[in-house]
Design an enzyme around this catalytic site. Structure first.
Site, PDB file in Angstrom:
ATOM      1  N   LYS A  13       0.842  -1.217   0.000  1.00  0.00           N
ATOM      2  CA  LYS A  13       0.000   0.000   0.000  1.00  0.00           C
ATOM      3  C   LYS A  13       0.870   1.256   0.000  1.00  0.00           C
ATOM      4  CE  LYS A  13      -1.853  -0.962   3.955  1.00  0.00           C
ATOM      5  NZ  LYS A  13      -1.154  -2.220   4.282  1.00  0.00           N
ATOM      6  N   ARG A  88      -9.084   1.797   8.894  1.00  0.00           N
ATOM      7  CA  ARG A  88      -8.651   0.431   9.164  1.00  0.00           C
ATOM      8  C   ARG A  88      -9.710  -0.338   9.934  1.00  0.00           C
ATOM      9  NH1 ARG A  88      -2.955   0.841   9.053  1.00  0.00           N
ATOM     10  NH2 ARG A  88      -1.981  -1.186   9.240  1.00  0.00           N
ATOM     11  N   ARG A 127      11.922  -5.902   4.255  1.00  0.00           N
ATOM     12  CA  ARG A 127      11.658  -4.459   4.166  1.00  0.00           C
ATOM     13  C   ARG A 127      12.651  -3.671   5.032  1.00  0.00           C
ATOM     14  NH1 ARG A 127       5.897  -1.939   5.254  1.00  0.00           N
ATOM     15  NH2 ARG A 127       6.003  -3.197   7.153  1.00  0.00           N
ATOM     16  N   ARG A 160      11.722  -2.359  10.830  1.00  0.00           N
ATOM     17  CA  ARG A 160      10.707  -1.908  11.794  1.00  0.00           C
ATOM     18  C   ARG A 160      10.516  -2.933  12.907  1.00  0.00           C
ATOM     19  NH1 ARG A 160       5.736   0.057   8.049  1.00  0.00           N
ATOM     20  NH2 ARG A 160       4.603  -1.116   9.640  1.00  0.00           N
ATOM     21  N   ARG A 171      -0.362  -9.036  13.257  1.00  0.00           N
ATOM     22  CA  ARG A 171      -0.936  -7.962  12.431  1.00  0.00           C
ATOM     23  C   ARG A 171      -1.847  -8.533  11.355  1.00  0.00           C
ATOM     24  NH1 ARG A 171       4.294  -5.056  10.570  1.00  0.00           N
ATOM     25  NH2 ARG A 171       2.908  -3.778   9.295  1.00  0.00           N
TER      26      ARG A 171
HETATM   27  P1  AP5 Z   1       4.950  -1.626   1.757  1.00  0.00           P
HETATM   28  O1  AP5 Z   1       4.604  -0.751   0.603  1.00  0.00           O
HETATM   29  O2  AP5 Z   1       5.799  -1.053   2.846  1.00  0.00           O
HETATM   30  O3  AP5 Z   1       3.630  -2.307   2.331  1.00  0.00           O
HETATM   31  P2  AP5 Z   1       2.431  -1.701   3.166  1.00  0.00           P
HETATM   32  O4  AP5 Z   1       1.192  -2.372   2.654  1.00  0.00           O
HETATM   33  O5  AP5 Z   1       2.462  -0.215   3.157  1.00  0.00           O
HETATM   34  O6  AP5 Z   1       2.826  -2.316   4.583  1.00  0.00           O
HETATM   35  P3  AP5 Z   1       2.782  -1.700   6.026  1.00  0.00           P
HETATM   36  O7  AP5 Z   1       3.432  -2.727   6.922  1.00  0.00           O
HETATM   37  O8  AP5 Z   1       3.351  -0.324   6.079  1.00  0.00           O
HETATM   38  O9  AP5 Z   1       1.296  -1.707   6.265  1.00  0.00           O
HETATM   39  P4  AP5 Z   1       0.608  -1.726   7.563  1.00  0.00           P
HETATM   40  O10 AP5 Z   1      -0.743  -1.402   7.083  1.00  0.00           O
HETATM   41  O11 AP5 Z   1       0.696  -2.940   8.396  1.00  0.00           O
HETATM   42  O12 AP5 Z   1       1.453  -0.681   8.426  1.00  0.00           O
HETATM   43  P5  AP5 Z   1       1.220   0.828   8.770  1.00  0.00           P
HETATM   44  O13 AP5 Z   1       2.509   1.512   8.704  1.00  0.00           O
HETATM   45  O14 AP5 Z   1       0.049   1.396   8.055  1.00  0.00           O
HETATM   46  O15 AP5 Z   1       5.646  -2.941   1.178  1.00  0.00           O
HETATM   47  C1  AP5 Z   1       6.137  -3.951   2.033  1.00  0.00           C
HETATM   48  C2  AP5 Z   1       7.504  -4.446   1.515  1.00  0.00           C
HETATM   49  O16 AP5 Z   1       7.293  -5.140   0.286  1.00  0.00           O
HETATM   50  C3  AP5 Z   1       8.494  -3.296   1.193  1.00  0.00           C
HETATM   51  O17 AP5 Z   1       9.790  -3.729   1.507  1.00  0.00           O
HETATM   52  C4  AP5 Z   1       8.334  -3.089  -0.326  1.00  0.00           C
HETATM   53  O18 AP5 Z   1       9.526  -2.605  -0.911  1.00  0.00           O
HETATM   54  C5  AP5 Z   1       7.993  -4.502  -0.791  1.00  0.00           C
HETATM   55  N1  AP5 Z   1       7.055  -4.501  -1.907  1.00  0.00           N
HETATM   56  C6  AP5 Z   1       5.991  -3.680  -2.103  1.00  0.00           C
HETATM   57  N2  AP5 Z   1       5.334  -3.986  -3.238  1.00  0.00           N
HETATM   58  C7  AP5 Z   1       6.011  -5.053  -3.767  1.00  0.00           C
HETATM   59  C8  AP5 Z   1       5.832  -5.839  -4.950  1.00  0.00           C
HETATM   60  N3  AP5 Z   1       4.815  -5.615  -5.810  1.00  0.00           N
HETATM   61  N4  AP5 Z   1       6.701  -6.859  -5.178  1.00  0.00           N
HETATM   62  C9  AP5 Z   1       7.742  -7.103  -4.309  1.00  0.00           C
HETATM   63  N5  AP5 Z   1       7.972  -6.374  -3.189  1.00  0.00           N
HETATM   64  C10 AP5 Z   1       7.105  -5.375  -2.922  1.00  0.00           C
HETATM   65  O19 AP5 Z   1       0.755   0.694  10.313  1.00  0.00           O
HETATM   66  C11 AP5 Z   1       1.650   0.218  11.305  1.00  0.00           C
HETATM   67  C12 AP5 Z   1       0.899   0.140  12.614  1.00  0.00           C
HETATM   68  O20 AP5 Z   1       0.396   1.449  12.972  1.00  0.00           O
HETATM   69  C13 AP5 Z   1      -0.354  -0.757  12.623  1.00  0.00           C
HETATM   70  O21 AP5 Z   1      -0.040  -2.109  12.868  1.00  0.00           O
HETATM   71  C14 AP5 Z   1      -1.167  -0.118  13.752  1.00  0.00           C
HETATM   72  O22 AP5 Z   1      -0.682  -0.508  15.012  1.00  0.00           O
HETATM   73  C15 AP5 Z   1      -0.876   1.374  13.585  1.00  0.00           C
HETATM   74  N6  AP5 Z   1      -1.877   2.048  12.730  1.00  0.00           N
HETATM   75  C16 AP5 Z   1      -1.636   2.632  11.521  1.00  0.00           C
HETATM   76  N7  AP5 Z   1      -2.780   3.146  11.025  1.00  0.00           N
HETATM   77  C17 AP5 Z   1      -3.752   2.873  11.926  1.00  0.00           C
HETATM   78  C18 AP5 Z   1      -5.147   3.116  11.967  1.00  0.00           C
HETATM   79  N8  AP5 Z   1      -5.786   3.746  10.963  1.00  0.00           N
HETATM   80  N9  AP5 Z   1      -5.832   2.693  13.044  1.00  0.00           N
HETATM   81  C19 AP5 Z   1      -5.233   2.053  14.058  1.00  0.00           C
HETATM   82  N10 AP5 Z   1      -3.911   1.776  14.083  1.00  0.00           N
HETATM   83  C20 AP5 Z   1      -3.179   2.181  13.022  1.00  0.00           C
END
Ligand code: AP5
Length: 214
Positions: A13, A88, A127, A160, A171
């Site tokens: 994402k 979310r 990552r 991370r 998660r």
């Molecule tokens: P990446 O693009 O980083 O994936 P992502 O979907 O953004 O993953 P996140 O872990 O950031 O999502 P998340 O939703 O769990 O975490 P967030 O930071 O929002 O890609 C992943 C890896 O794969 C990278 O290394 C990339 O290079 C590689 N990649 C990407 N596309 C690829 C492809 N096509 N082919 C090969 N490789 C690829 O949230 C973290 C925490 O914050 C949550 O767990 C929660 O505790 C809190 N939080 C955040 N938002 C909220 C909310 N709205 N409500 C409550 N808690 C929240």
């Protein structure tokens, strides 16, 4: 253009949201990045958020919703934005819709980046993230030019805390229970678009461009 990115943790994402923001000249609003910046700066919000994030749990809605609603009312977001990691939960989506309705707008596209759980753990362990500017890399699929250093700002890259395999499993469980229902929520609003996130980074972006237009 108001866009919501949906998908499991690690589905890509953030990677795609950054590309969308650059191409369509709209801000990328990532709740995860906002929380991580607050953790780095040791703010009160950061301290509270960290205790949930480190366990793979969601940060409570009351700490999250107003943060995002305030952010998208800023001047740079008036022509649209790409929301990454928000909403979310169904209550977050309902509060977002209510805030948008007040200003006579709505979400135009909810893009679900579909990646099966089997692929996720491998992606997460490779990552590397920059906490200073939010850039994301992958040791195998999107390596930085210089090992361990962010191409964009020169900061050291980190694994991370919540990318450890046991936390990723938690998660994923939380995702299936609390976030996946948003796919039906946006389908019912006729704004859901599905992309196959197992393809390469550029191929996924081509699918998204086909949806959003050139
Ligand atoms: P990446 O693009 O980083 O994936 P992502 O979907 O953004 O993953 P996140 O872990 O950031 O999502 P998340 O939703 O769990 O975490 P967030 O930071 O929002 O890609 C992943 C890896 O794969 C990278 O290394 C990339 O290079 C590689 N990649 C990407 N596309 C690829 C492809 N096509 N082919 C090969 N490789 C690829 O949230 C973290 C925490 O914050 C949550 O767990 C929660 O505790 C809190 N939080 C955040 N938002 C909220 C909310 N709205 N409500 C409550 N808690 C929240």
């Amino acid at each position: 253009m108001r866009i919501v990115m949906l998908g499991a943790p690690g589905a890509g994402k953030g990677t795609q949201a950054k590309k969308i923001a650059k191409k369509y000249k709209i801000p990328h609003i990532s709740t995860g990045d906002i929380f991580r910046a607050n953790i780095k700066n040791e703010t009160e919000l950061g301290k509270k958020a960290k205790s949930y994030m480190d366990q793979g749990m969601l940060v409570p809605d009351e700490l999250t919703i107003s943060l995002v609603i305030d952010r998208f009312q800023e001047p740079d977001a008036q022509n649209g934005y790409v929301l990454d990691g928000f909403p979310r939960t169904i209550p977050q989506a309902e509060r977002l819709d209510a805030a948008l309705k007040k200003s006579g707008s709505q979400i135009d596209f909810a893009i679900n980046v579909d990646v099966p759980d089997e692929n996720i753990i491998q992606r997460m362990s490779g990552r590397r993230a920059c906490v200073k500017c939010g850039a994301t890399y992958h040791l195998q699929y999107a390596a930085p030019k210089k090992d361990g250093i962010c191409d964009s700002c020169g900061e050291s890259l980190i694994l991370r805390d919540d990318d450890k395999p046991e936390t990723v499993e938690k998660r994923l469980k939380v995702y299936h229970e609390q976030t996946q229902p948003l796919i039906d929520y946006y389908a019912q609003k006729n704004v859901l678009k599905e992309v196959d996130g197992t393809q390469g980074l550029e191929d996924v972006f081509r699918q998204i461009q086909a949806i959003l237009g050139e």
